[in-house]
Structure formats: C-alpha cells, structure tokens
Design a protein around this motif. Sequence first.
Motif, mmCIF file in Angstrom:
data_model
loop_
_atom_site.group_PDB
_atom_site.id
_atom_site.type_symbol
_atom_site.label_atom_id
_atom_site.label_comp_id
_atom_site.label_asym_id
_atom_site.label_seq_id
_atom_site.Cartn_x
_atom_site.Cartn_y
_atom_site.Cartn_z
ATOM 1 N N ALA A 139 -11.452 40.374 -10.054
ATOM 2 C CA ALA A 139 -10.284 40.780 -9.260
ATOM 3 C C ALA A 139 -10.248 42.289 -9.076
ATOM 4 C CB ALA A 139 -9.001 40.295 -9.924
ATOM 5 N N THR A 140 -10.651 43.019 -10.093
ATOM 6 C CA THR A 140 -10.688 44.479 -9.993
ATOM 7 C C THR A 140 -11.682 44.926 -8.930
ATOM 8 O OG1 THR A 140 -10.033 44.757 -12.304
ATOM 9 C CG2 THR A 140 -11.194 46.595 -11.274
ATOM 10 N N LEU A 141 -12.865 44.317 -8.921
ATOM 11 C CA LEU A 141 -13.855 44.657 -7.897
ATOM 12 C C LEU A 141 -13.379 44.268 -6.498
ATOM 13 C CD1 LEU A 141 -17.253 43.805 -9.631
ATOM 14 C CD2 LEU A 141 -16.486 46.052 -8.837
ATOM 15 N N GLU A 142 -12.699 43.152 -6.391
ATOM 16 C CA GLU A 142 -12.142 42.746 -5.086
ATOM 17 C C GLU A 142 -11.142 43.783 -4.597
ATOM 18 O OE1 GLU A 142 -12.759 40.435 -2.958
ATOM 19 O OE2 GLU A 142 -14.167 39.169 -4.065
ATOM 20 N N TRP A 143 -10.297 44.273 -5.496
ATOM 21 C CA TRP A 143 -9.307 45.289 -5.123
ATOM 22 C C TRP A 143 -10.010 46.546 -4.621
ATOM 23 C CZ3 TRP A 143 -7.390 50.022 -5.056
ATOM 24 C CH2 TRP A 143 -6.030 50.210 -4.784
ATOM 25 N N LEU A 144 -11.032 46.988 -5.345
ATOM 26 C CA LEU A 144 -11.761 48.186 -4.941
ATOM 27 C C LEU A 144 -12.430 48.005 -3.582
ATOM 28 C CD1 LEU A 144 -13.344 49.035 -8.413
ATOM 29 C CD2 LEU A 144 -11.601 50.393 -7.217
ATOM 30 N N GLU A 145 -12.992 46.829 -3.347
ATOM 31 C CA GLU A 145 -13.621 46.554 -2.056
ATOM 32 C C GLU A 145 -12.597 46.598 -0.930
ATOM 33 O OE1 GLU A 145 -15.968 42.971 0.335
ATOM 34 O OE2 GLU A 145 -15.304 42.652 -1.721
ATOM 35 N N THR A 146 -11.466 45.949 -1.138
ATOM 36 C CA THR A 146 -10.426 45.908 -0.108
ATOM 37 C C THR A 146 -9.956 47.306 0.271
ATOM 38 O OG1 THR A 146 -9.654 43.740 -0.858
ATOM 39 C CG2 THR A 146 -8.092 45.069 0.410
#
Length: 297
Positions: free
Chosen positions: A159-166
């Motif tokens: 979820a943290t990586l998804e947030w950074l990507e977004t």
Amino acid sequence: MRVESQAEPEKSRAPRVALESTVIAHGLPYPHNLRLARRLEARVREVGAEPATIAILHGELRAGLTDAELHHLATASNIRKVSRRDLPIVVAQKGDGATTVASTMFIAHHFGIEVFATGGIGGVHRGAVFDISADLPELARTPVVVVCAGAKAILDLPATLEWLETHGVTVIGYGADEFPAFYSRQSGLPVDVRVDSAAEVAAIVRAKRQLGMQNGLLVCVPVPAAAELPAPVVEPAIEQALREAESRGIRGKALTPFLLARVSELTGEASMRTNLALLENNAYVAAQIALALAIES
C-alpha cells in the motif's frame, strides 16, 4: 522569528547531508543515542561530505549541530517530537524539537540541502488505509533525495508503494531490484529502477530538475547482508506486536514507537542491531550521492 543554520557552507565546499534527530531524542536510550549520532556524522565525513543534523533549538530551525547540542538532544527530557504540522508550534513557543522524516525534509530543503539519510520512512499502516504517515505527502511535495532502507517493516509495504506511485514519487533501488523491507533485504515488491552507483542517482536527480519536478526522490538501500534480519524471523514478532497494540488501544503517534520497541524486545534486540547497521550504511551512501551531485552542480 530568526532562522539560522549552525553549518557554514560558505567556509567549506563539502556538500551537506541532512540527518534526522528523532532517533537521538526518542529512538534510543542514553548513551547509545549520542554514540549513534556521532557515528552517523562520522560516516558522512568519511566520504568527504558534511553532516547536518536537523533539529529545532530555542525555536530556531537548525541544520548542523555542535557536539554539545547533540548531547542536549540525547539527554534532555523536554525534546518534542516534531513532524511538519508541529513546526509552527515549536518555533512560536521557542521550544526544542527533534525532527521526523517529514520535518527533516522540510528543514533540509529550507537550507538548500539536497540529500537526507534516515533509517526507514513511514507509510501506510497495516489494516488502516487512512492511517498514512506525514512522510509520504512530504515526499510528494519536497525536492529532497531521501536515502533509506525502504519503509518500516511494521507497515503495509504494498500500500505504501501504491501511494508513492499515485503521487509521482520515483522509487530507486540502490544495488537492488526489490523494495527493501527495512530489517530484510527483499520484500518481493519491485522498485521503479535499479542503480548501482551514486553517479546514476545524481543523473536521475538532474533529469528531474530539468523536468521541473518538485517532489522528492526515494533511494532505497538494502541493509548490509551481515546485519539482515530475515522476514521469517522478524515477521512473527511484528504480528505479535501489532496484536498487542490493538488489544491495548495504541494508535496515532504512539503506535510506531511502541511497535518498534516491542519488535526489538521480541527479537532479543536483534532488530535494534539491524536498525543501527542500516542507519550507518544509509548515511554513507547518502554522502556518496551528495558528492556525486556536487561534481557537476
């Protein structure tokens, strides 16, 4: 309000590397915290860069501390843990504060420091998708290179990586194809790009500048292999700590310190030794990146 930096870059051409101060005031007991602070600064100097430990003293933002000031942070009982939202409060009240990742980034950028070394960033908490560390939005808006060992393993790493990507934050693996899991070298999660030298990081930073991008850059360095705590060893401790936090109703600012301390207890302090090793390694890599950026700046 007067804002000053103890460091004097005009007297030295050495590039500076920001270091946070929460690990000194709130991360370890005395005298281990002071020894760590001195060791991190020494690791930066070994490469030829200048350490700039970030803090707030008597309401003034500081980038670069004397040894006496490091000692004060390590021993005083009234040092406030300061994230971005706390900055105006501590400055207005002329207090002393130790900076988190988010506030260290803010102050480092204020003083023109491009590279910052820390342990692990905050992120999205497990089972609480709306509990997001202030570190993440700071990465999305502040153009500082953050060198870390990934996000803290107590968090929801996917979820943290998804947030950074977004939010457009580039995630670099330094000598790694996978996002490090703080205590462990691998997570099974890919990074955006692998690099194997400080010069490659510097090239990406320069390209980002040319594009006019104003967000941060995350450089993820796996913990040295000799100090790694494999996931099968540390994950049961993390899960137990999470259960205990839930049963005790520990949330908000108190959650991460509780989890890290409890994991250390459950692993016989092996996790603390890993944490110290990755902090030193990250400071060393950050200094190399700062030097590479200075070559053609």
